[in-house]
Design an enzyme around this catalytic site. Structure first.
Site, short mmCIF file in Angstrom:
data_model
loop_
_atom_site.label_atom_id
_atom_site.label_comp_id
_atom_site.label_asym_id
_atom_site.label_seq_id
_atom_site.Cartn_x
_atom_site.Cartn_y
_atom_site.Cartn_z
N TYR A 154 13.79 31.89 1.60
CA TYR A 154 12.97 32.98 2.17
C TYR A 154 11.48 32.68 1.94
O TYR A 154 10.63 33.03 2.76
CB TYR A 154 13.40 34.34 1.62
CG TYR A 154 12.96 35.50 2.50
CD1 TYR A 154 13.34 35.60 3.83
CD2 TYR A 154 12.16 36.52 1.97
CE1 TYR A 154 12.93 36.68 4.63
CE2 TYR A 154 11.76 37.60 2.75
CZ TYR A 154 12.14 37.66 4.08
OH TYR A 154 11.73 38.73 4.86
N LYS A 161 6.33 39.68 2.36
CA LYS A 161 6.96 41.00 2.20
C LYS A 161 6.46 41.70 0.92
O LYS A 161 6.36 42.94 0.89
CB LYS A 161 8.49 40.89 2.21
CG LYS A 161 9.09 40.50 3.55
CD LYS A 161 8.82 41.48 4.68
CE LYS A 161 9.70 41.20 5.90
NZ LYS A 161 9.29 42.01 7.08
P1 NAD Z 1 13.92 40.45 15.65
O1 NAD Z 1 13.71 39.01 15.94
O2 NAD Z 1 14.79 41.21 16.55
O3 NAD Z 1 12.53 41.20 15.51
C1 NAD Z 1 11.35 40.57 15.08
C2 NAD Z 1 10.28 41.00 16.05
O4 NAD Z 1 9.00 40.52 15.66
C3 NAD Z 1 10.54 40.49 17.48
O5 NAD Z 1 10.63 41.58 18.36
C4 NAD Z 1 9.29 39.68 17.79
O6 NAD Z 1 8.90 39.76 19.14
C5 NAD Z 1 8.29 40.35 16.86
N1 NAD Z 1 7.09 39.54 16.66
C6 NAD Z 1 6.95 38.33 16.06
N2 NAD Z 1 5.68 37.93 16.12
C7 NAD Z 1 4.98 38.92 16.76
C8 NAD Z 1 3.63 39.09 17.13
N3 NAD Z 1 2.68 38.17 16.85
N4 NAD Z 1 3.26 40.24 17.76
C9 NAD Z 1 4.18 41.18 18.05
N5 NAD Z 1 5.49 41.07 17.72
C10 NAD Z 1 5.88 39.94 17.09
O7 NAD Z 1 14.50 40.48 14.15
P2 NAD Z 1 14.74 41.70 13.14
O8 NAD Z 1 15.64 41.13 12.11
O9 NAD Z 1 15.10 42.90 13.87
O10 NAD Z 1 13.31 41.87 12.44
C11 NAD Z 1 12.59 43.09 12.42
C12 NAD Z 1 12.00 43.31 11.03
O11 NAD Z 1 13.05 43.52 10.11
C13 NAD Z 1 11.18 42.17 10.49
O12 NAD Z 1 10.06 42.69 9.79
C14 NAD Z 1 12.12 41.52 9.52
O13 NAD Z 1 11.43 40.83 8.50
C15 NAD Z 1 12.82 42.72 8.97
N6 NAD Z 1 14.08 42.51 8.27
C16 NAD Z 1 15.07 41.77 8.85
C17 NAD Z 1 16.27 41.59 8.17
C18 NAD Z 1 17.38 40.77 8.76
O14 NAD Z 1 18.21 40.25 8.00
N7 NAD Z 1 17.48 40.62 10.06
C19 NAD Z 1 16.45 42.17 6.90
C20 NAD Z 1 15.40 42.91 6.34
C21 NAD Z 1 14.22 43.07 7.03
O1 0WE Z 2 12.56 38.72 7.47
C1 0WE Z 2 13.49 38.06 7.84
C2 0WE Z 2 13.30 36.93 8.83
C3 0WE Z 2 11.88 36.79 9.27
C4 0WE Z 2 11.57 35.55 10.08
C5 0WE Z 2 12.52 34.78 10.73
C6 0WE Z 2 12.13 33.66 11.47
C7 0WE Z 2 13.11 32.75 12.14
C8 0WE Z 2 12.50 32.02 13.31
C9 0WE Z 2 10.26 35.17 10.16
N1 0WE Z 2 9.86 34.09 10.87
C10 0WE Z 2 10.76 33.36 11.52
N2 0WE Z 2 10.32 32.27 12.23
C11 0WE Z 2 11.11 31.57 13.07
O2 0WE Z 2 10.67 30.56 13.67
N3 0WE Z 2 14.73 38.31 7.31
C12 0WE Z 2 14.86 39.27 6.26
C13 0WE Z 2 15.96 37.60 7.73
C14 0WE Z 2 16.13 36.42 6.82
O3 0WE Z 2 15.45 35.28 7.02
C15 0WE Z 2 15.78 34.42 5.99
C16 0WE Z 2 16.68 35.05 5.12
C17 0WE Z 2 16.92 36.35 5.65
C18 0WE Z 2 17.79 37.39 5.07
C19 0WE Z 2 15.32 33.14 5.73
C20 0WE Z 2 15.80 32.46 4.61
C21 0WE Z 2 16.70 33.08 3.75
C22 0WE Z 2 17.16 34.38 4.00
#
Ligand code: NAD
Ligand code: 0WE
Length: 257
Positions: A154, A161
């Site tokens: 991560y 974060k």
């Molecule tokens: P997702 O890919 O569906 O959403 C990420 C969003 O970020 C996308 O809609 C993308 O267009 C947007 N984005 C990236 N760069 C941008 C920019 N410059 N301007 C505007 N938008 C931009 O994935 P998600 O998992 O739904 O992520 C949403 C949030 O939840 C993130 O903050 C992520 O860190 C957090 N999160 C995700 C998880 C997981 O496991 N999926 C867990 C905890 C927190």
């Molecule tokens: O916040 C996240 C993911 C955020 C994210 C994901 C990507 C993938 C594609 C940010 N930047 C990028 N850039 C890319 O090019 N999570 C909480 C999901 C997540 O991501 C991980 C996790 C978990 C959980 C990455 C490594 C280990 C665990």
């Protein structure tokens, strides 16, 4: 309905797997009016059909790394609605190369990018929307346990974060006197676009299924309902906080058998 007549602006919906989609649906199902952003023409095509399905009032462009876009977003929302009650920030980005290997190898540029898009954007968003937010308003962002403990790979996102979670506390102090609350939901891992291509993501999901108290992974509906609580008057006494929606995983220490 918990959000009747409330206006919610949602950033970070990419497709129907997005956490923002789960949040938008929970809000819509509880009577809120919704507006959705898209960061560029490529995603506009994906967002617009979902906006129609969710009966969103309008969509608008916003790349959160661009100050002009943020200012224009506030202008658009102000013009259409005159104000907003709820802001959802569900945006994160780091260079893919920085989400593997050793954290120590993060470049200056990679560090800046991740912190800019994933953490600073919340500060900028709150600032441009401050004049539009109503008394009793609620700002919600998304975080992950990697802010607090080391999660393999991560890396820079964990540091981003941490900054985001600290920002939630400072923003809550700035906006609290106006009756605006700022909180984060810390979701467990969910297979979204942002999780796709993360090597070994299935192993993380398996680990949570084995070791979380609820022995399962969470869904975007469960995250949506927690966000609904934070957006609603049910949480009027809560600000500056991190609400875990992680099947209880963050309470674990050593677990034997
Ligand atoms: P997702 O890919 O569906 O959403 C990420 C969003 O970020 C996308 O809609 C993308 O267009 C947007 N984005 C990236 N760069 C941008 C920019 N410059 N301007 C505007 N938008 C931009 O994935 P998600 O998992 O739904 O992520 C949403 C949030 O939840 C993130 O903050 C992520 O860190 C957090 N999160 C995700 C998880 C997981 O496991 N999926 C867990 C905890 C927190
Ligand atoms: O916040 C996240 C993911 C955020 C994210 C994901 C990507 C993938 C594609 C940010 N930047 C990028 N850039 C890319 O090019 N999570 C909480 C999901 C997540 O991501 C991980 C996790 C978990 C959980 C990455 C490594 C280990 C665990």
């Amino acid at each position: 309905m918990l959000l009747s007549g409330k206006k919610a602006v949602i950033f970070g919906l990419a497709n129907n797997k997005s956490i923002a989609y789960g949040i938008a649906r929970a809000f819509r199902d509880n009577g809120a009016d919704i507006a959705l952003s898209w960061p560029g023409e490529a995603l506009r095509k994906r967002v617009e059909p979902l906006a129609a399905e969710l009966e969103a009032a309008f969509t608008f462009p916003c790349d959160v790394s661009r100050d002009e876009d943020l200012a224009a977003a506030a202008q658009t929302v102000g013009g259409r609605w005159g104000g907003a009650d709820i802001l959802v920030h569900a945006v994160a980005f780091a260079n893919r190369d920085d989400l593997q290997g050793r954290y120590i190898d993060t470049s200056r540029q990679g560090f800046a990018t991740a912190l800019d898009i994933s953490a600073y954007s919340l500060v900028a968003l709150c600032r441009v929307f401050e004049p539009l937010l109503t008394e009793g308003g609620s700002v919600i962002t998304m975080t992950y346990y990697g802010a607090q403990k080391v999660i393999t790979n991560y890396n820079i996102m964990g540091v981003a974060k941490s900054a985001l979670e600290a920002s939630v506390r400072y923003l809550a102090h700035d906006l609290g006197p106006r009756g605006i609350r700022v909180n984060a939901v810390s979701a467990g891992p969910i297979r979204t676009l942002a999780a796709s291509g993360i090597s070994g993501f299935h192993r993380i999901l398996n680990h949570i299924e084995r070791f979380s108290p609820l022995r399962k992974n969470v869904t975007i509906d469960e995250v949506g309902n927690a966000a609904l609580f934070l957006a609603s008057p049910l949480s009027l006494g809560i600000t500056g906080d991190i609400l875990f929606v992680d099947a209880g995983y963050q309470t674990s220490g050593i677990q034997i058998e």
